[in-house]
Structure formats: C-alpha cells, structure tokens
Design a protein around this motif. Structure first.
Motif, PDB file in Angstrom:
ATOM      1  N   GLY A  29      15.458  17.846 -37.915  1.00 38.08           N
ATOM      2  CA  GLY A  29      16.247  19.377 -38.789  1.00 38.08           C
ATOM      3  C   GLY A  29      16.032  20.297 -38.007  1.00 38.08           C
ATOM      4  O   GLY A  29      16.546  21.546 -38.646  1.00 38.08           O
ATOM      5  N   SER A  30      15.833  20.659 -36.883  1.00 37.39           N
ATOM      6  CA  SER A  30      15.935  22.033 -35.695  1.00 37.39           C
ATOM      7  C   SER A  30      16.966  22.189 -35.361  1.00 37.39           C
ATOM      8  O   SER A  30      17.205  20.586 -34.640  1.00 37.39           O
ATOM      9  CB  SER A  30      13.947  22.185 -35.513  1.00 37.39           C
ATOM     10  N   SER A  31      17.561  22.886 -34.700  1.00 32.28           N
ATOM     11  CA  SER A  31      18.174  23.141 -34.055  1.00 32.28           C
ATOM     12  C   SER A  31      18.319  25.175 -33.300  1.00 32.28           C
ATOM     13  O   SER A  31      17.198  25.107 -33.675  1.00 32.28           O
ATOM     14  CB  SER A  31      19.393  23.091 -34.260  1.00 32.28           C
ATOM     15  N   VAL A  32      18.580  25.216 -32.073  1.00 34.09           N
ATOM     16  CA  VAL A  32      18.327  26.483 -31.355  1.00 34.09           C
ATOM     17  C   VAL A  32      19.926  27.251 -31.546  1.00 34.09           C
ATOM     18  O   VAL A  32      20.541  26.402 -30.939  1.00 34.09           O
ATOM     19  CB  VAL A  32      18.212  25.603 -30.140  1.00 34.09           C
ATOM     20  N   TRP A  33      20.026  28.639 -31.393  1.00 31.76           N
ATOM     21  CA  TRP A  33      20.348  29.392 -31.325  1.00 31.76           C
ATOM     22  C   TRP A  33      20.754  29.546 -30.343  1.00 31.76           C
ATOM     23  O   TRP A  33      19.750  30.050 -29.142  1.00 31.76           O
ATOM     24  CB  TRP A  33      20.769  30.297 -32.219  1.00 31.76           C
ATOM     25  N   GLN A  34      21.878  29.374 -29.386  1.00 36.50           N
ATOM     26  CA  GLN A  34      22.410  30.490 -28.086  1.00 36.50           C
ATOM     27  C   GLN A  34      23.772  31.324 -28.415  1.00 36.50           C
ATOM     28  O   GLN A  34      24.828  31.068 -29.226  1.00 36.50           O
ATOM     29  CB  GLN A  34      21.756  29.187 -26.855  1.00 36.50           C
ATOM     30  N   ALA A  35      23.984  32.163 -27.682  1.00 35.73           N
ATOM     31  CA  ALA A  35      25.181  32.886 -27.117  1.00 35.73           C
ATOM     32  C   ALA A  35      25.644  32.501 -26.258  1.00 35.73           C
ATOM     33  O   ALA A  35      24.619  33.223 -24.858  1.00 35.73           O
ATOM     34  CB  ALA A  35      24.899  34.113 -27.888  1.00 35.73           C
ATOM     35  N   ASN A  36      27.099  32.673 -25.514  1.00 38.41           N
ATOM     36  CA  ASN A  36      27.366  33.055 -24.124  1.00 38.41           C
ATOM     37  C   ASN A  36      28.199  34.072 -24.220  1.00 38.41           C
ATOM     38  O   ASN A  36      29.661  33.860 -24.953  1.00 38.41           O
ATOM     39  CB  ASN A  36      28.013  31.314 -23.803  1.00 38.41           C
ATOM     40  N   ASP A  37      28.262  35.462 -23.028  1.00 38.84           N
ATOM     41  CA  ASP A  37      29.056  35.653 -22.806  1.00 38.84           C
ATOM     42  C   ASP A  37      29.723  35.340 -21.946  1.00 38.84           C
ATOM     43  O   ASP A  37      29.114  35.444 -20.474  1.00 38.84           O
ATOM     44  CB  ASP A  37      28.428  37.156 -22.543  1.00 38.84           C
ATOM     45  N   TYR A  38      30.971  34.998 -21.795  1.00 36.24           N
ATOM     46  CA  TYR A  38      31.536  35.302 -20.663  1.00 36.24           C
ATOM     47  C   TYR A  38      32.479  36.132 -20.106  1.00 36.24           C
ATOM     48  O   TYR A  38      33.068  37.323 -20.152  1.00 36.24           O
ATOM     49  CB  TYR A  38      33.262  34.031 -21.626  1.00 36.24           C
ATOM     50  N   PHE A  39      32.653  35.685 -18.623  1.00 37.04           N
ATOM     51  CA  PHE A  39      32.897  37.307 -17.348  1.00 37.04           C
ATOM     52  C   PHE A  39      34.119  36.903 -16.695  1.00 37.04           C
ATOM     53  O   PHE A  39      34.077  34.755 -15.802  1.00 37.04           O
ATOM     54  CB  PHE A  39      31.627  37.796 -16.703  1.00 37.04           C
ATOM     55  N   ASP A  40      34.932  37.284 -15.969  1.00 37.03           N
ATOM     56  CA  ASP A  40      35.945  36.745 -15.176  1.00 37.03           C
ATOM     57  C   ASP A  40      36.803  38.348 -15.355  1.00 37.03           C
ATOM     58  O   ASP A  40      37.079  39.353 -15.877  1.00 37.03           O
ATOM     59  CB  ASP A  40      37.398  35.827 -15.696  1.00 37.03           C
ATOM     60  N   THR A  41      37.632  38.439 -14.350  1.00 38.48           N
ATOM     61  CA  THR A  41      38.549  39.441 -13.562  1.00 38.48           C
ATOM     62  C   THR A  41      40.049  39.499 -15.133  1.00 38.48           C
ATOM     63  O   THR A  41      40.162  38.348 -15.168  1.00 38.48           O
ATOM     64  CB  THR A  41      39.113  39.157 -12.098  1.00 38.48           C
ATOM     65  N   PRO A  42      40.082  40.401 -14.949  1.00 39.96           N
ATOM     66  CA  PRO A  42      41.840  40.683 -15.584  1.00 39.96           C
ATOM     67  C   PRO A  42      42.818  39.248 -15.623  1.00 39.96           C
ATOM     68  O   PRO A  42      43.568  38.958 -16.383  1.00 39.96           O
ATOM     69  CB  PRO A  42      41.864  42.194 -15.162  1.00 39.96           C
ATOM     70  N   LYS A 106      32.026  33.609  -2.269  1.00 38.23           N
ATOM     71  CA  LYS A 106      33.557  32.674  -1.572  1.00 38.23           C
ATOM     72  C   LYS A 106      34.492  33.174  -2.065  1.00 38.23           C
ATOM     73  O   LYS A 106      35.936  31.855  -2.204  1.00 38.23           O
ATOM     74  CB  LYS A 106      32.435  31.039  -1.824  1.00 38.23           C
ATOM     75  N   PHE A 107      34.521  33.561  -3.379  1.00 38.05           N
ATOM     76  CA  PHE A 107      36.026  33.242  -4.929  1.00 38.05           C
ATOM     77  C   PHE A 107      36.424  34.797  -3.870  1.00 38.05           C
ATOM     78  O   PHE A 107      37.483  34.359  -4.917  1.00 38.05           O
ATOM     79  CB  PHE A 107      35.415  33.587  -5.923  1.00 38.05           C
ATOM     80  N   ASN A 108      36.464  35.814  -3.435  1.00 34.47           N
ATOM     81  CA  ASN A 108      36.903  36.437  -2.453  1.00 34.47           C
ATOM     82  C   ASN A 108      37.909  37.529  -4.271  1.00 34.47           C
ATOM     83  O   ASN A 108      39.211  37.881  -3.753  1.00 34.47           O
ATOM     84  CB  ASN A 108      38.407  36.124  -1.546  1.00 34.47           C
ATOM     85  N   LEU A 109      37.186  37.837  -4.565  1.00 35.95           N
ATOM     86  CA  LEU A 109      37.275  38.253  -6.383  1.00 35.95           C
ATOM     87  C   LEU A 109      38.099  39.666  -6.036  1.00 35.95           C
ATOM     88  O   LEU A 109      38.033  40.795  -4.990  1.00 35.95           O
ATOM     89  CB  LEU A 109      36.917  38.976  -7.243  1.00 35.95           C
ATOM     90  N   THR A 110      39.784  40.073  -6.347  1.00 33.14           N
ATOM     91  CA  THR A 110      40.344  41.771  -6.038  1.00 33.14           C
ATOM     92  C   THR A 110      40.169  42.700  -6.952  1.00 33.14           C
ATOM     93  O   THR A 110      40.305  43.620  -6.819  1.00 33.14           O
ATOM     94  CB  THR A 110      41.476  40.607  -5.503  1.00 33.14           C
ATOM     95  N   THR A 111      39.520  41.893  -7.571  1.00 33.22           N
ATOM     96  CA  THR A 111      38.874  43.511  -8.628  1.00 33.22           C
ATOM     97  C   THR A 111      37.479  42.158  -9.259  1.00 33.22           C
ATOM     98  O   THR A 111      36.666  41.622  -9.682  1.00 33.22           O
ATOM     99  CB  THR A 111      39.813  43.089 -10.440  1.00 33.22           C
ATOM    100  N   SER A 112      37.291  43.602 -10.696  1.00 30.62           N
ATOM    101  CA  SER A 112      35.816  43.737 -10.625  1.00 30.62           C
ATOM    102  C   SER A 112      35.953  42.935 -12.475  1.00 30.62           C
ATOM    103  O   SER A 112      37.131  42.341 -12.794  1.00 30.62           O
ATOM    104  CB  SER A 112      35.183  45.141 -11.550  1.00 30.62           C
ATOM    105  N   LEU A 113      34.759  42.485 -12.500  1.00 29.25           N
ATOM    106  CA  LEU A 113      34.256  41.319 -13.829  1.00 29.25           C
ATOM    107  C   LEU A 113      34.596  42.535 -14.952  1.00 29.25           C
ATOM    108  O   LEU A 113      34.176  42.837 -15.291  1.00 29.25           O
ATOM    109  CB  LEU A 113      32.717  40.639 -13.198  1.00 29.25           C
ATOM    110  N   GLU A 114      34.899  41.931 -15.578  1.00 29.91           N
ATOM    111  CA  GLU A 114      35.350  42.035 -17.221  1.00 29.91           C
ATOM    112  C   GLU A 114      34.242  41.276 -18.490  1.00 29.91           C
ATOM    113  O   GLU A 114      34.581  40.052 -17.983  1.00 29.91           O
ATOM    114  CB  GLU A 114      36.086  42.778 -17.535  1.00 29.91           C
ATOM    115  N   HIS A 115      33.910  41.854 -19.483  1.00 33.83           N
ATOM    116  CA  HIS A 115      33.550  40.447 -20.810  1.00 33.83           C
ATOM    117  C   HIS A 115      34.493  40.565 -21.117  1.00 33.83           C
ATOM    118  O   HIS A 115      35.458  41.167 -21.986  1.00 33.83           O
ATOM    119  CB  HIS A 115      32.480  41.522 -21.312  1.00 33.83           C
ATOM    120  N   LEU A 116      34.968  39.408 -21.307  1.00 37.75           N
ATOM    121  CA  LEU A 116      36.220  38.677 -22.292  1.00 37.75           C
ATOM    122  C   LEU A 116      35.571  37.625 -23.763  1.00 37.75           C
ATOM    123  O   LEU A 116      36.886  37.807 -24.380  1.00 37.75           O
ATOM    124  CB  LEU A 116      36.431  37.203 -21.271  1.00 37.75           C
ATOM    125  N   GLY A 117      34.295  37.957 -23.652  1.00 35.91           N
ATOM    126  CA  GLY A 117      34.441  37.498 -25.332  1.00 35.91           C
ATOM    127  C   GLY A 117      32.866  36.510 -25.579  1.00 35.91           C
ATOM    128  O   GLY A 117      32.298  36.553 -24.186  1.00 35.91           O
TER     129      GLY A 117
END
Length: 191
Positions: A29-42, A106-117
C-alpha cells in the motif's frame, strides 16, 4: 558522476488497468513521490539527438541525469546536485559539474539550457523474479497518465517476460514513449 545502462520496457495503461495492477501487486500500500524537471535548449537540441536532461527530486535529494540512446537501452549519466547548483540550472542554465559538461559537449549545443516544466510521479515498485515492476501515475502540463515499466538486466529474456506480464494481466501492448519524450512532445505542441 556515475553511469549505468537502463534496459526497460514500457506500456501506457488506462486507469482501470493501473488500478487492477495496483490491487494485484501493491500488497504494502505504499508508493514514492518524485518530481522530474526537464531542460533543453529553446529549439530542443538535446531532443533532436534523442537525448534528455532532467533533475529528479526525491526525498533523498536532487540528481541531474542525462539520458542518451545506446545499444538496446539508454546510457544514463547521474550527478548529485546541491540546492544552489540546481537553482543555477533553473535560473541561468548553468551546470557546475565538469563531468556532466563533458557528457553534454558531444551535442554541440548552440544556446543555453532552459527549464521546460515539471512532471510529478507517484511510483510503486515491486521486485518480481523476472524483473522490477514499476507502476507510475504521472501529472504534467495538465495531463495525468498511467504507465507500467519493467526494468531488466537482459534485453531478450526481459522482453519475453514483459510480454508475458502484459498477457497474463489482459493488457494490450501499446507503443509507449518515455515520460520525458511524452512531456517534450506535449511541450513542443504548446510553444
């Protein structure tokens, strides 16, 4: 920093299937809460490479994870974060870990990361003889979905055990994207 290969099979569930599996397997009857915040470039540069970056928050702390395709699974690179390091990523797109910066190069990102949600999950896990059964109820961007994950150490035997698990519970196989892909697909539609 630590790395691991993740081999898992996924299947979206409807709410009644989820409830039925919870009744069958969740004897504690037990579960665990977790949250994921996702990031990528615009422009979703990580996503275009099949990669994803998230901060996972649990009661035990914060972990930054980069997932990238490799062989039959995903290579996961994990770095523990302090609250200050997490805040710098949220606010400014800055990553302090040199090991994680090197993995991202290795991904050669051209802009900075931002929080998407954020995606919040109520998770239940049960170790079976054939693998780890995970039942997730997730909420993100106004959506609630239900998912069965099955984590294994061997792709071939794991795939067979996964299909037997679905069949024995009367659940049809549904093509299922990772949570982060479902989140990103919906986010891309709302931009």
């Amino acid at each position: 920093m630590r790395q691991e290969m993740e081999i898992e099979f996924k299947n979206l569930l409807i709410e009644t299937e989820y409830q039925r599996l919870m009744e069958r397997y969740n004897t504690s009857g037990s579960s665990v809460w977790q949250a994921n915040d996702y990031f990528d470039t615009p422009t979703f540069e990580l996503r275009s490479h099949g990669a994803a970056l998230r901060i996972r928050e649990k009661k035990s702390g914060l972990v930054l994870t980069l997932k990238e395709p490799k062989d039959d699974g995903l290579l996961e690179t994990h770095v523990t974060l302090s609250e200050t390091e997490a805040e710098d990523l949220f606010q400014y797109g800055l990553i302090h870990s040199n090991a994680m910066k090197q993995q991202l190069e290795k991904f050669n990102l051209t802009t900075s990361l931002e929080h998407l949600g954020r995606l919040e999950t109520e998770r239940f896990e049960k170790q079976l003889d054939t693998g780890l059964l995970v039942l997730d109820k997730s909420r993100y961007l106004g959506v609630t979905d239900y998912e069965l994950e099955f984590e294994v150490t061997d792709y071939t035997t794991g795939k067979q055990a996964f299909h037997e698990l679905l069949e024995s519970n009367g659940i049809p196989t549904r093509e299922t994207k990772n949570k982060i892909v479902r989140f990103m697909d919906l986010k891309a539609l709302t931009r």
